[in-house]
Design an enzyme around this catalytic site. Sequence first.
Site, short mmCIF file in Angstrom:
data_model
loop_
_atom_site.label_atom_id
_atom_site.label_comp_id
_atom_site.label_asym_id
_atom_site.label_seq_id
_atom_site.Cartn_x
_atom_site.Cartn_y
_atom_site.Cartn_z
N ALA A 1 3.92 0.05 -6.34
CA ALA A 1 3.31 1.33 -6.73
C ALA A 1 3.03 2.21 -5.51
O ALA A 1 3.29 1.83 -4.36
CB ALA A 1 2.03 1.07 -7.51
N HIS A 2 2.48 3.38 -5.79
CA HIS A 2 2.27 4.38 -4.73
C HIS A 2 1.27 3.91 -3.67
O HIS A 2 0.31 3.21 -3.95
CB HIS A 2 1.82 5.71 -5.32
CG HIS A 2 0.63 5.64 -6.24
ND1 HIS A 2 0.32 6.64 -7.11
CD2 HIS A 2 -0.31 4.68 -6.43
CE1 HIS A 2 -0.77 6.32 -7.79
NE2 HIS A 2 -1.17 5.14 -7.39
N ASN A 3 1.58 4.31 -2.44
CA ASN A 3 0.72 4.07 -1.27
C ASN A 3 0.52 2.60 -0.94
O ASN A 3 -0.43 2.23 -0.25
CB ASN A 3 -0.65 4.75 -1.45
CG ASN A 3 -0.54 6.26 -1.46
OD1 ASN A 3 -0.44 6.86 -2.53
ND2 ASN A 3 -0.55 6.87 -0.29
#
Length: 361
Positions: free
Chosen positions: A240-242
């Site tokens: 997922a993001h980051n």
Amino acid sequence: MEKKCYRLSELAQLLDVPWKGDPNLVIDGVGPLETAGPTQLTFLANPKYKAKLQGCRAAAVIVDPSLEDVGRPVLVSSNPYWTMAKASQLFYSPPALNPGIHASALVSPEAFVAEDASVGPWVHVGSGSSIGSGTRLYGHVYVGAGVTIGRQCLIYPHVTILDGCRLGDRVIIHSGTVIGSDGFGFAQDAEGRSTKIPQTGIVQIDDDVEIGANCAIDRATFGRTWIQEGVKIDNLVQIAHNVTIGRHSILVAQVGIAGSVTLGNHVVLGGQAGIAGHVTVGDRVRIGAKSAISHSVEPGQDLLGIPAMPHRQWLRHYAAWLRLPRWQQELAALRDRVRFLEEALGQNRNRREDTSHGDEC
């Protein structure tokens, strides 16, 4: 394609290991111990399987130093499995793709493609993107705008690399993977209605990373999702993001990592392991298959289970779980005995009361 051949002494030099046997013995491939042919190289990693050498037909064997005097041509390595991997690379060639840009490819005039790079049929390369020396983009690869791809990368068919993402050198991405899809970012109002949070960051993939088929690595909400040097990712993995994945970590099939997780270096996640958002996993942590991590983990731990716990503790819990049917039977038997004793005590008490009443009369 011309078949690659090496003399035994050449292989030893290329692999930086000692050898015994005919230096001019020609080897043209690798194979498993049981089926390798008379011109192939094989390996024996565990000395306890030494007896299997009796029926082995291979030209030469990579062996542990304890087996170097087995009376046949050998390459001697303290880590035969590693040496076999390096030997396999010498004989392997990626699928053929000639340097240059295929006539059916759509390459923006504002993109840079190195002269010795290969852009296959129906590939799209967007404006401002850069394709490094020796990199191969196989058919139907999509490269968005402002993407940087380094040297000697292999991007297999139907990979999508979206705008702004950055790949280092010698990155391998297998078919169907998407790099830079939007992170799952939404805000909700008081009535539970969702509105999208624009995902404006990128994905950065450092040198010598390999990513399997049908993976999804989401771009950051802000900043970057970062896959660091030497990471190896199996098929069907969601990042997922980051998220940051530390150097030389290994993620096995169907791993799922929620947003803003940080993995340390040399972390291993078994198949279908899951990590909740905003936690940190320390260096050299190993997490078993199907385990669930909901809290940060100190370095050097081995965890297993749902929720994940130290490996030895999980083994004790599992052993207790296996005993539950027996304990259930024993508990039922104890209840029956207690009931019988209570009934017996009650009957004795009644007899005593009856006797005492008779005396009073």
